[in-house]
Design an enzyme around this catalytic site. Structure first.
Site, PDB file in Angstrom:
ATOM      1  N   ASN A 150       0.795  -1.225   0.000  1.00  0.00           N
ATOM      2  CA  ASN A 150       0.000   0.000   0.000  1.00  0.00           C
ATOM      3  C   ASN A 150       0.834   1.285   0.000  1.00  0.00           C
ATOM      4  O   ASN A 150       0.403   2.306  -0.530  1.00  0.00           O
ATOM      5  CB  ASN A 150      -1.006   0.000   1.155  1.00  0.00           C
ATOM      6  CG  ASN A 150      -0.361  -0.178   2.510  1.00  0.00           C
ATOM      7  OD1 ASN A 150       0.753  -0.676   2.627  1.00  0.00           O
ATOM      8  ND2 ASN A 150      -1.061   0.217   3.554  1.00  0.00           N
ATOM      9  N   GLY A 225       2.381  -5.898   7.715  1.00  0.00           N
ATOM     10  CA  GLY A 225       1.484  -6.826   7.030  1.00  0.00           C
ATOM     11  C   GLY A 225       0.407  -7.332   7.958  1.00  0.00           C
ATOM     12  O   GLY A 225       0.022  -6.664   8.924  1.00  0.00           O
ATOM     13  N   SER A 226      -0.067  -8.533   7.687  1.00  0.00           N
ATOM     14  CA  SER A 226      -1.222  -9.078   8.400  1.00  0.00           C
ATOM     15  C   SER A 226      -0.862  -9.564   9.793  1.00  0.00           C
ATOM     16  O   SER A 226       0.295  -9.891  10.092  1.00  0.00           O
ATOM     17  CB  SER A 226      -1.821 -10.244   7.601  1.00  0.00           C
ATOM     18  OG  SER A 226      -0.960 -11.365   7.649  1.00  0.00           O
ATOM     19  N   VAL A 227      -1.879  -9.653  10.640  1.00  0.00           N
ATOM     20  CA  VAL A 227      -1.700 -10.178  11.991  1.00  0.00           C
ATOM     21  C   VAL A 227      -1.212 -11.627  11.939  1.00  0.00           C
ATOM     22  O   VAL A 227      -0.288 -12.010  12.669  1.00  0.00           O
ATOM     23  CB  VAL A 227      -3.014 -10.085  12.790  1.00  0.00           C
ATOM     24  CG1 VAL A 227      -2.888 -10.826  14.121  1.00  0.00           C
ATOM     25  CG2 VAL A 227      -3.380  -8.635  13.033  1.00  0.00           C
ATOM     26  N   GLY A 230       2.391 -11.741  10.975  1.00  0.00           N
ATOM     27  CA  GLY A 230       3.190 -11.171  12.064  1.00  0.00           C
ATOM     28  C   GLY A 230       3.333 -12.112  13.229  1.00  0.00           C
ATOM     29  O   GLY A 230       4.421 -12.245  13.810  1.00  0.00           O
ATOM     30  N   GLU A 245       4.366  -4.167  12.377  1.00  0.00           N
ATOM     31  CA  GLU A 245       3.251  -3.233  12.202  1.00  0.00           C
ATOM     32  C   GLU A 245       2.156  -4.018  11.494  1.00  0.00           C
ATOM     33  O   GLU A 245       2.248  -4.301  10.301  1.00  0.00           O
ATOM     34  CB  GLU A 245       3.716  -2.024  11.389  1.00  0.00           C
ATOM     35  CG  GLU A 245       2.842  -0.798  11.592  1.00  0.00           C
ATOM     36  CD  GLU A 245       1.531  -0.890  10.842  1.00  0.00           C
ATOM     37  OE1 GLU A 245       0.508  -1.245  11.488  1.00  0.00           O
ATOM     38  OE2 GLU A 245       1.512  -0.644   9.632  1.00  0.00           O
ATOM     39  N   CYS A 279      -3.227   1.332   6.789  1.00  0.00           N
ATOM     40  CA  CYS A 279      -3.277   0.662   8.094  1.00  0.00           C
ATOM     41  C   CYS A 279      -3.954   1.523   9.155  1.00  0.00           C
ATOM     42  O   CYS A 279      -4.701   1.021   9.986  1.00  0.00           O
ATOM     43  CB  CYS A 279      -1.865   0.295   8.546  1.00  0.00           C
ATOM     44  SG  CYS A 279      -1.036  -0.884   7.466  1.00  0.00           S
TER      45      CYS A 279
END
Length: 471
Positions: A150, A225-227, A230, A245, A279
């Site tokens: 993004n 990126g995504s949970v 992560g 993040e 985000c």
């Protein structure tokens, strides 16, 4: 476009197509790296670490500034790449590149401000007052930067630039959906440092990511990126330092005494910029019932003015989301919310990868559209009765990145600031705001660690204590 390893541009037999999400046209291809390529990049970075550590802080600063100047000279080219690969509207892509120039300039300045401190060892009764001690900040080693689609240039720079400022070499893995501008950025930085200081490998996250996570020569991983990804990194990265993040579900609270027009302007920008693929965008609008109808009428009016179209058109506000899969997912989430009782006030239609700016009323926290992060141009409205309920609803999420509250009452503002569980709480500002001088990072499932140049540099260093016995 090719990968960059040890100063050389590397191609492979296998490639991944980079597709324009607006028209479905092929833009370019990128090579698909394997574990061996990643190991070569790590080895190159480890060797380059020695030459980087021999540079003075002034030299690092000047090299970063020179890279900033080159980035500035290539601004139009890189903005166009962002538009083509990510579908970001041209004016937003230009804004990203301009901010990236500022990020790199700011980092070049901070490279000269990495300080240790004197330590009073005689502060305890057991210490010898003839000891003298101080701390020194030293590089961690090789940093892995795993970057998203993004903000393919700016969020890459928030990892790469602080790492190099602190004299760490870097291996970057850009998003496979939007790798081209990030690869061009790596080329620019490589022009101003020794080979291997910056390396970029492309391909599938599963293979490249695992190679970076498990390598004993990677000292830190900085990931956006995504949970789910992560958490996977956190559970497998052993003793590596981490900055994760992982996105947000950021609330914008509008209380009964708010400046409604100002709050609506911020909501439109925060919810719909880059089709909501930010985000820290406005993901939930929490309205006091006393002002909800007034706010919604103005929100519909101003959202209706947004122009949908070709992101290359400088007047376009809303372009495509990153790919068809993302568009279909957003469409399903919106339709499920309507099925479960939400009221569609505006938008809701999909055309290929374009989702119309969508406003939903009468949403509740059991609905998927607000229970999880909806990464698209959707503004879900939750109605509440007063401040207590607003704070309760704001905190009813696994995320805690940023939050905003609109109120003219200082006591209400302070309660929100103190009680909302988020890394940042803004008063009379949407949570989508971010500048390089601030610490950026959230609580709960929004991640760990802080970005923001000064804070990222601190986390790219180790602290060594040096003590002298003056006897």
């Amino acid at each position: 476009m090719k990968m960059l390893i040890d100063g050389e541009f590397i191609d492979k037999n296998e490639h991944y197509d980079v597709i324009n999400p607006y028209d479905g046209e092929l833009i370019d291809t990128i090579p698909i790296a394997d574990k061996g390529d990643v190991n070569k990049a790590i080895d190159a970075a480890r060797k380059a670490q020695k030459s980087l550590n021999c540079l003075s802080s002034k030299q690092v600063s000047e090299n970063l500034f020179d890279a900033c100047e080159e980035l500035s000279s290539c601004a139009d080219e890189i903005a166009s790449l962002i538009v083509l690969e990510a579908g970001k509207p041209y004016k937003a892509a230009v804004a990203e590149v301009n901010r990236s120039i500022e990020t790199l300039r700011f980092t070049s300045e901070e490279a000269k401000r990495i300080y240790g401190e004197s330590i009073p060892l005689d502060a305890t009764g057991s210490a010898d007052e003839r000891f003298m001690a101080f701390t020194q900040k030293i590089p961690l080693g090789v940093v892995a930067a795993i970057t998203p689609f993004n903000f393919p240039v700016n969020l890459a720079l928030h990892k790469i630039a602080p790492a190099i400022a602190a004299k760490n070499a870097v291996v970057m893995k850009p998003s496979k959906e939007a790798p081209l501008a990030a690869l061009r950025l790596a080329e620019i930085i490589n022009n101003h440092f020794d080979d291997g200081v910056i390396n970029a490998v492309t391909g599938y996250g599963s293979e490249i990511g695992d190679a970076l996570i498990y390598s004993p020569d990677i000292a830190k991983i900085s990931f956006t990126g995504s949970v789910a990804t992560g958490m996977y990194i956190a559970s497998h990265a052993a003793s590596k330092k981490l900055t994760l993040e992982l996105g947000g579900n950021d609330p914008l609270i509008v209380l009964e005494d708010a400046d409604i027009e100002k709050a609506v302007d911020e909501a439109v920008t925060g919810a719909f910029t880059f089709s909501g693929q930010i985000c820290c965008g406005v993901k939930r609008i929490i309205l006091d019932n006393k002002v909800a109808d007034e706010f919604i009428d103005l929100l519909i009016e101003k959202t209706s003015r947004l122009k949908i179209g070709n992101p290359m058109d400088e007047s376009t506000d809303i372009g495509p989301v990153i790919n068809k899969e993302a568009a279909l997912n957003i469409e399903e989430v919106v339709n499920n919310s309507i099925r479960d009782g939400a009221e569609l006030l505006l938008g809701g239609e999909r055309r290929d990868c374009i989702i119309e700016p969508t406003i939903l009323d009468n949403v509740n926290m059991s609905m998927e559209v607000v229970a999880y992060e909806t990464f698209g141009p959707v503004a879900p409205i939750l109605r509440v009765e007063g401040l207590d309920e607003a704070i309760e609803v704001a905190n009813n999420t696994q995320y805690g990145l940023q939050a905003g509250v609109f109120t003219e009452n200082v006591h209400s503002a302070l309660r929100c600031a103190n009680e909302i569980e988020a890394g940042t709480v803004y008063v009379n500002k949407a949570p989508s705001y971010r500048v390089d001088s601030m610490p950026f990072g959230g609580f709960k499932s929004s991640g760990t660690g802080k970005e923001g140049i000064k804070y990222a540099i601190e986390d790219m260093c180790r602290t060594k204590l040096i003590a002298f016995n003056r006897n």
